[in-house]
Design a protein around this motif. Structure first.
Motif, mmCIF file in Angstrom:
data_model
loop_
_atom_site.group_PDB
_atom_site.id
_atom_site.type_symbol
_atom_site.label_atom_id
_atom_site.label_comp_id
_atom_site.label_asym_id
_atom_site.label_seq_id
_atom_site.Cartn_x
_atom_site.Cartn_y
_atom_site.Cartn_z
ATOM 1 N N ASN A 1 2.755 0.124 -0.251
ATOM 2 C CA ASN A 1 3.460 -0.021 1.034
ATOM 3 C C ASN A 1 4.121 1.266 1.516
ATOM 4 O O ASN A 1 4.992 1.229 2.384
ATOM 5 C CB ASN A 1 4.514 -1.133 0.958
ATOM 6 C CG ASN A 1 3.895 -2.508 0.827
ATOM 7 O OD1 ASN A 1 2.706 -2.698 1.089
ATOM 8 N ND2 ASN A 1 4.685 -3.475 0.421
ATOM 9 N N TRP A 2 3.694 2.417 0.973
ATOM 10 C CA TRP A 2 4.275 3.689 1.397
ATOM 11 C C TRP A 2 4.039 3.920 2.879
ATOM 12 O O TRP A 2 3.012 3.522 3.440
ATOM 13 C CB TRP A 2 3.614 4.821 0.605
ATOM 14 C CG TRP A 2 4.057 6.194 1.034
ATOM 15 C CD1 TRP A 2 5.108 6.901 0.556
ATOM 16 C CD2 TRP A 2 3.440 7.019 2.038
ATOM 17 N NE1 TRP A 2 5.197 8.118 1.190
ATOM 18 C CE2 TRP A 2 4.188 8.217 2.112
ATOM 19 C CE3 TRP A 2 2.335 6.858 2.879
ATOM 20 C CZ2 TRP A 2 3.863 9.246 2.989
ATOM 21 C CZ3 TRP A 2 2.015 7.872 3.760
ATOM 22 C CH2 TRP A 2 2.778 9.058 3.802
ATOM 23 N N LYS A 3 4.998 4.559 3.520
ATOM 24 C CA LYS A 3 4.823 5.034 4.884
ATOM 25 C C LYS A 3 5.465 6.402 4.992
ATOM 26 O O LYS A 3 6.300 6.784 4.160
ATOM 27 C CB LYS A 3 5.421 4.066 5.899
ATOM 28 C CG LYS A 3 6.908 3.792 5.741
ATOM 29 C CD LYS A 3 7.365 2.751 6.741
ATOM 30 C CE LYS A 3 8.870 2.502 6.629
ATOM 31 N NZ LYS A 3 9.270 1.979 5.316
ATOM 32 N N ARG A 4 5.052 7.159 6.008
ATOM 33 C CA ARG A 4 5.515 8.543 6.165
ATOM 34 C C ARG A 4 7.038 8.600 6.109
ATOM 35 O O ARG A 4 7.724 7.833 6.777
ATOM 36 C CB ARG A 4 5.003 9.124 7.479
ATOM 37 C CG ARG A 4 5.376 10.581 7.687
ATOM 38 C CD ARG A 4 4.738 11.148 8.939
ATOM 39 N NE ARG A 4 3.307 11.376 8.773
ATOM 40 C CZ ARG A 4 2.789 12.472 8.243
ATOM 41 N NH1 ARG A 4 3.582 13.439 7.801
ATOM 42 N NH2 ARG A 4 1.482 12.618 8.134
ATOM 43 N N GLY A 5 7.564 9.523 5.294
ATOM 44 C CA GLY A 5 9.005 9.677 5.115
ATOM 45 C C GLY A 5 9.521 9.047 3.841
ATOM 46 O O GLY A 5 10.619 9.390 3.376
ATOM 47 N N ASP A 6 8.744 8.119 3.247
ATOM 48 C CA ASP A 6 9.151 7.499 1.984
ATOM 49 C C ASP A 6 8.916 8.457 0.820
ATOM 50 O O ASP A 6 8.108 9.385 0.914
ATOM 51 C CB ASP A 6 8.332 6.226 1.733
ATOM 52 C CG ASP A 6 8.712 5.081 2.639
ATOM 53 O OD1 ASP A 6 9.732 5.194 3.346
ATOM 54 O OD2 ASP A 6 7.976 4.068 2.648
ATOM 55 N N PRO A 7 9.617 8.232 -0.316
ATOM 56 C CA PRO A 7 9.336 9.032 -1.514
ATOM 57 C C PRO A 7 7.882 8.873 -1.951
ATOM 58 O O PRO A 7 7.261 7.828 -1.729
ATOM 59 C CB PRO A 7 10.299 8.451 -2.558
ATOM 60 C CG PRO A 7 11.381 7.812 -1.766
ATOM 61 C CD PRO A 7 10.720 7.274 -0.530
ATOM 62 N N VAL A 8 7.363 9.912 -2.589
ATOM 63 C CA VAL A 8 5.992 9.893 -3.097
ATOM 64 C C VAL A 8 6.013 10.059 -4.613
ATOM 65 O O VAL A 8 7.031 10.430 -5.207
ATOM 66 C CB VAL A 8 5.142 11.015 -2.456
ATOM 67 C CG1 VAL A 8 4.987 10.771 -0.965
ATOM 68 C CG2 VAL A 8 5.763 12.385 -2.706
#
Length: 222
Positions: free
Chosen positions: A176-183
């Protein structure tokens, strides 16, 4: 027939499109490209999709992504269909090229068919397929839907973001990652390399196994 899949180079096919004839690699250039198929012109699900993809066009272009559609009808049919598409999704304009494939030969070479199915005439049955092609002209991610299920363009954009982030920063993206989230820092990157590659630092999640493989970092905004 073996199907085109992840990591394969898209064949440099000569295609006829609503923007003229060209070879696929010439169109791709050094860009990311979304190559997607539609079963037929003047069909309901495809009409909703073509308009929505057009509406997302400016956002994708800002990410350096080109669009290229494919449908099993002649160019003239595509051009007439676009009038319906643009009327159904007000404000959208289909400015990207759409390949004509009335003989359904290109679909087969691009692995955009329903496996093991033929229509009453014996022709291949198109699927609702989408390949995200990298600047190296290799397939980086594929979605394959049956004709009855429309795509989610928010997920397509999210997948493009994830692929571009992973390619640029040597990271992975969690569920559920989206741009700006931790990687996530992949296991192939040692702690020593991580300290150099990610000067902003990273955190390791404490798990019952005590294995330090869950390492998160925040990427710079740029």
């Amino acid at each position: 027939m073996p199907g085109l899949t992840l990591g394969d180079t898209v064949p440099n096919l000569q295609v006829e499109t609503t923007h003229g004839n060209f070879k696929l690699h010439d169109y791709f250039g050094n860009n990311w490209t979304i190559l997607f198929s539609h079963p037929a012109d003047f069909t309901p699900v495809c009409t909703t999709e073509l308009g929505k993809i057009a509406a997302y066009g400016p956002e994708l272009e800002s990410k350096g992504v080109k669009l290229l559609g494919l449908s099993c009808d002649p160019v003239q049919s595509h051009s007439e269909w676009f009038k319906d598409v643009e009327a159904y999704t007000p404000g959208c304009r289909v400015t990207y090229p759409v390949i004509a494939d009335p003989k359904r030969e290109i679909l087969a070479q691009l692995n955009m068919v329903e496996p093991d199915l033929k229509d009453p005439s014996g022709s291949l049955v198109p699927s609702r397929a989408l390949h995200i092609v990298g600047p190296d002209k290799k397939i980086k991610l594929s979605f394959l839907y049956p004709v009855s299920v429309g795509r989610n363009m928010d997920e397509v954009v999210r997948a493009v973001d994830a692929l571009q982030i992973a390619s640029k920063h040597k990271v992975a993206t969690p569920v559920n990652w989206k741009r700006g989230d931790p990687v996530l820092i992949p296991p192939s990157v040692s702690n020593e390399e991580a300290q150099q590659r990610y000067p902003q630092g990273y955190r390791t999640v404490d798990l019952p196994s005590k294995q330090p493989y869950m390492r998160f970092t925040n990427l710079p905004a740029a």
